[in-house]
Write an enzyme that holds these catalytic residues in place. Structure first.
Site, PDB file in Angstrom:
ATOM      1  N   SER A  40      50.804  42.168  95.141  1.00 28.32           N
ATOM      2  CA  SER A  40      50.373  41.768  93.799  1.00 28.32           C
ATOM      3  C   SER A  40      51.414  42.054  92.714  1.00 28.32           C
ATOM      4  O   SER A  40      51.320  41.521  91.611  1.00 28.32           O
ATOM      5  CB  SER A  40      49.054  42.459  93.429  1.00 28.32           C
ATOM      6  OG  SER A  40      49.252  43.841  93.226  1.00 28.32           O
ATOM      7  N   LYS A  95      49.383  48.215  88.408  1.00 25.11           N
ATOM      8  CA  LYS A  95      49.543  46.980  87.645  1.00 25.11           C
ATOM      9  C   LYS A  95      50.395  47.264  86.406  1.00 25.11           C
ATOM     10  O   LYS A  95      50.724  48.408  86.102  1.00 25.11           O
ATOM     11  CB  LYS A  95      48.185  46.422  87.196  1.00 25.11           C
ATOM     12  CG  LYS A  95      47.170  46.167  88.291  1.00 25.11           C
ATOM     13  CD  LYS A  95      47.525  45.014  89.193  1.00 25.11           C
ATOM     14  CE  LYS A  95      46.500  44.833  90.307  1.00 25.11           C
ATOM     15  NZ  LYS A  95      46.960  43.898  91.344  1.00 25.11           N
TER      16      LYS A  95
END
EC number: 3.4.21.89
Length: 199
Positions: A40, A95
């Site tokens: 990701s 993230k």
């Protein structure tokens, strides 16, 4: 037991105890190791990258309580952070911070806007040319107080704030700092990534 051997054994036990206490203190307050399990955050972070996460930067927290003793600095735009996954606190996610408290975030055809201004994001990649709702068109939403809007750099393949909401400030564990090991299975060690700062 020979007194000399007994003294040596006690010294070893003492040294081991001190080492364990120091390791616990360092892991609790200063740095923690983290492994990248998914794609990701590609291309910024590769699957198999092993990172050190700076836990001290965003404030020293008391173990088991989560109470912050003092803050060094606040998380800011662009920081890559490790945090407790809101849908399962037993899992850690990594993230990039896109929106801080008070920011208005909107996504139009894959382009991200913060407070009405289109972001320049050289670190992102797209793998799917299609435009789909929510993933590629989202908001506008205002980031609440003490919360952050986070996204993966691999935008079309990231499960992030677009889907599960905001990250609480007190659930942030630290800022990704440096890659200390990287490999894609034996014998594929990525020596060129070892020692890289994460940004």
């Amino acid at each position: 037991m020979n007194p000399r051997w007994q003294k040596t054994l006690l010294e070893y036990i003492e040294a081991l105890a001190v080492a364990l206490v120091l390791a616990l203190v360092i892991r609790t307050f200063v740095v923690q190791a983290f492994k990248i399990p998914s794609g990701s955050m590609l291309e910024t972070l590769q699957i198999g990258d092993h990172l050190l996460v700076n836990k001290f930067l965003y404030g020293v927290k008391m173990p088991f309580t989560g109470t912050t003793l003092f803050d060094v600095e606040e998380p800011k735009h662009g920081d890559i952070i490790v945090f407790e996954f809101p849908e399962d606190p037993d899992k850690d996610f990594i993230k990039r911070i896109i929106g801080a408290p008070g920011d208005v975030i909107e996504i139009k055809d894959k382009e991200v806007y913060r407070n009405g201004e289109k972001l320049t994001e050289p670190y992102i990649r797209h793998t799917d040319p299609r435009i789909t709702p929510r993933r590629d068109n989202f908001g506008p939403v205002t980031v609440p107080e003490n919360k952050y809007f986070c996204m993966g750099d691999n935008r079309d393949e990231s499960y992030d704030s677009r889907f599960w909401g905001f990250v609480d400030r007190d659930k942030i564990k630290g800022k990704a700092w440096v890659i200390y090991w990287s490999w894609n299975g034996i014998p594929n060690v990525r020596f060129d990534r070892i020692g890289m700062l994460v940004k």
